[in-house]
Design a protein around this motif. Structure first.
Motif, short mmCIF file in Angstrom:
data_model
loop_
_atom_site.label_atom_id
_atom_site.label_comp_id
_atom_site.label_asym_id
_atom_site.label_seq_id
_atom_site.Cartn_x
_atom_site.Cartn_y
_atom_site.Cartn_z
N ALA A 283 0.83 -1.21 0.00
CA ALA A 283 0.00 0.00 0.00
C ALA A 283 0.86 1.26 0.00
CB ALA A 283 -0.93 -0.01 1.21
N PRO A 288 -2.83 5.11 -4.41
CA PRO A 288 -3.81 5.46 -5.45
C PRO A 288 -3.43 6.78 -6.11
CG PRO A 288 -4.92 4.65 -3.50
CD PRO A 288 -3.47 4.82 -3.13
N LEU A 345 -5.71 2.72 -8.89
CA LEU A 345 -7.01 3.25 -8.51
C LEU A 345 -7.36 2.90 -7.06
CD1 LEU A 345 -9.05 2.37 -11.74
CD2 LEU A 345 -7.71 4.43 -11.24
N ASP A 346 -7.02 1.68 -6.64
CA ASP A 346 -7.36 1.25 -5.28
C ASP A 346 -6.45 0.09 -4.88
OD1 ASP A 346 -9.14 1.30 -2.89
OD2 ASP A 346 -9.65 -0.71 -3.58
N VAL A 347 -6.15 0.00 -3.58
CA VAL A 347 -5.29 -1.07 -3.05
C VAL A 347 -5.98 -1.69 -1.85
CG1 VAL A 347 -3.07 -1.67 -2.05
CG2 VAL A 347 -3.19 0.07 -3.83
N ASP A 348 -6.14 -3.03 -1.88
CA ASP A 348 -6.69 -3.78 -0.76
C ASP A 348 -5.65 -4.82 -0.37
OD1 ASP A 348 -8.06 -5.36 1.06
OD2 ASP A 348 -9.96 -5.24 -0.02
N ILE A 354 -5.16 -5.11 -6.27
CA ILE A 354 -4.85 -3.76 -6.70
C ILE A 354 -5.67 -3.48 -7.96
CG2 ILE A 354 -3.07 -2.17 -7.53
CD1 ILE A 354 -1.01 -3.72 -6.01
N SER A 355 -6.46 -2.42 -7.90
CA SER A 355 -7.25 -2.02 -9.07
C SER A 355 -6.45 -0.99 -9.85
CB SER A 355 -8.59 -1.44 -8.64
OG SER A 355 -9.36 -2.42 -7.97
#
Length: 572
Positions: A283, A288, A345-348, A354-355
């Motif tokens: 992360a 993002p 765009l997004d991180v989980d 990872i988007s």
């Protein structure tokens, strides 16, 4: 007497001679089929001459003293065991066989091993229908294909010519049949080793093994008597489509026990667990909004996976691949192994997801159009498509603008106006609106000219009396034109104050009528009118001007006076 005695002596003397001859020449048939020991006297080009203690010497083919293609392993003076095939042939020699002697010796030894349920050593040397032939020290045995290994073996080449243990399953000396199994030995050995290994097996242990078999979903690793499954997802942190990309049969590997079920004795192994997890602090490394370069590793129907670093992949969803290419398979936008620039765009981190966005690193064509073409500006383009509700005009290689059919002409209805256009035609239009968020550009063709009804719409007000011309008579009312440019409609109930006169058919196309404006729709450029309302209003004005309820005059007298005065004003 003497003659008789002489004959009797001669008779016994003849029998003794025959007996002695049999003993001397060895005509005793008991030697046939037996195994005797003999000493090699000399060697010829093809035979070994052997003294077996009989009157005659025997000979044995040299090829029986050596494996195929090798030199004979025999020298003069060697003592060997031989099988007597025939005591004496036509040449007066004893026919001996070294191979059959070894076979007889082997059968005796094998029968003892079979009765004691002991393993025997042998060598696989040939392939036959349904299996293989095995040399058990001189005796030939059959090894069925199903008894070669615990699991099916595709290549038996490495096992050929290699001494190894076998278990005898069946023997029939009379028929010369022996059936052996290598699988039974492996299973027994495996069970012993498995028992020892499993007793001390715990999750987290690190073991050395050898890749035994590879499947589509993983690899089986031999841990020394017991197999464990190394799933394809546990081979490495990076994406592996097939285990053969990272492993091969016979390869030594170091693995960790990640799961162990004592009841089923199933062992799950992992290799990547012995390496550092690349998802730690991911992360922080990929915030993002940041841009990175990556390699496309896999393409699916819903998007493409991009490797940012070994073991770390992100998904570019199909909706984030292009600003303009909608409902297109990702494979038509990117290719496997292609290097691409993407935006995070997004991180989980918890779900290891990872988007990524591909279109975000490119300029939004709608934003660019909005900056370059303000509302009210004129554009030109080719009609790319015609639908039931309007025209789509190409404004660039990627984006279109739409002209709704209501924006084609000031005078004609949309359906009629669309008949004047065809696909491929180049037209000019005015930019009416740009919605970047909805990715829509609204255009108008009629807006290139001034609205002919603009003046009429500006001057007309609700409640005013206008003169209009009847353009169409319908069952529910009449259509009219105001100032020859503005469309209006008078409903049947509004055609007259008197209900008996509310008949559309009493009007004719081209007839001029006065009506009162009820509503004005400036957007649709239409007005609603009433003749009834005009008549009621005129009656009220006449009463106010020429009489009242207290004057004693009738409504007819009042209206008559009003009409006469109007006529007089008209003449003057």
């Amino acid at each position: 007497m003497a003659s008789a005695t002489t004959q009797t002596a001669d008779h016994f003397r003849g029998e003794d001679f025959a007996t002695l001859l049999d003993e001397t020449l060895g005509r005793d048939s008991g030697f046939d089929g037996s195994v005797v020991r003999g000493r090699v006297v000399r060697l010829t080009d093809d035979y070994a001459i052997v003294d077996v203690g009989l009157k005659s010497e025997g000979r044995v083919a040299l090829r029986e003293f050596a494996p195929a293609g090798a030199k004979p392993e025999v020298q003069p003076g060697d003592v060997v065991e031989l099988y007597v095939e025939r005591y004496e042939d036509r040449d007066g020699s004893i026919v001996l066989s070294r191979e059959k002697a070894r076979r007889e010796e082997a059968w005796t030894s094998l029968e003892k091993a079979f009765e004691a349920n002991q393993r025997v050593n042998g060598t696989i040397y040939g392939r036959v229908k349904g299996g293989f032939t095995v040399d058990l020290g001189g005796a030939m045995a059959f090894l069925p294909g199903s008894q070669v290994d615990i699991r099916p073996v595709r290549d038996v080449g490495p096992l050929m010519g290699m001494p190894q243990p076998f278990q005898i399953l069946k023997m029939d000396r009379a028929r010369g049949n022996i059936v052996v199994s290598r699988r039974a030995v492996l299973e027994e050995t495996r069970a012993e080793q498995r028992s020892e290994l499993i007793q001390g097996l715990t999750e987290g242990m690190i073991l050395d093994g050898v890749v035994k078999n590879i499947t589509d979903y993983g690899a089986f690793v031999d841990l020394g008597g017991v197999d464990g499954l190394l799933h394809v997802t546990d081979i490495a942190w990076k994406r592996i489509n097939h285990p053969s990309e990272a492993l091969q049969i016979g390869q030594p590997v170091r693995v960790q026990v990640i799961r162990f079920n004592p009841d089923t004795q199933r062992i799950s192994l992992g290799m990547k667990q012995l390496e550092a997890d690349p998802w730690e602090n991911v992360a922080l490394k990929y915030p993002p909004g940041a841009r990175f370069s990556g390699r496309v590793t896999n393409i699916t129907d819903y998007g493409a996976f991009v490797e940012l670093e070994p073991g770390v992949e992100g998904l570019v969803h199909v909706s984030e691949m292009s600003w303009t290419k909608k409902n297109v398979h990702p494979g038509k936008i990117v290719a496997t192994s292609q290097e691409v620039d993407v935006m995070v765009l997004d991180v989980d981190s918890a779900k290891r997801r990872i988007s990524l966005g591909l279109k975000q690193v490119q300029r939004n064509p709608w934003e660019q159009f909005a900056e370059e073409h303000k509302v009210g500006s004129t554009v030109e383009g080719e009609i790319r498509n015609i639908t039931e509700f309007g025209l789509f005009i190409g404004l660039s290689a990627d984006i279109d603008g739409m002209v709704h059919m209501s924006d084609l002409s000031w005078d004609e209805a949309g359906e009629e106006a669309m008949k004047h256009y065809e696909k491929g035609q180049v037209v000019k239009a005015k930019v009416l609106d740009v919605d970047v968020e909805k990715e829509r550009i609204s255009l108008g063709i009629k807006q290139l000219q001034e609205d002919p009804a603009a003046d009429a719409l500006a001057s007309i007000q609700k409640g005013s009396i206008v003169t209009c011309i009847v353009t169409a008579v319908q069952a529910n009312g009449i259509e009219v034109k105001v100032d020859d440019v503005l469309s209006g409609f008078i409903r049947r109930a509004e055609l007259a104050r008197d209900k008996a006169e509310q008949r559309p058919e009493r009007f004719a196309v081209g007839e001029r009528v006065d009506a009162k404006v009820v509503t004005v729709d400036r957007t649709a450029r239409k007005v609603a009118l009433t003749i009834k309302g005009r008549e009621v209003e005129e009656d009220k004005q006449a009463i106010n001007e020429y009489g009242s309820a207290d004057s004693g005059a009738s409504l007819g007298d009042i209206l008559g006076a009003a009409i006469r005065r109007r006529n007089t004003d008209g003449e003057g």
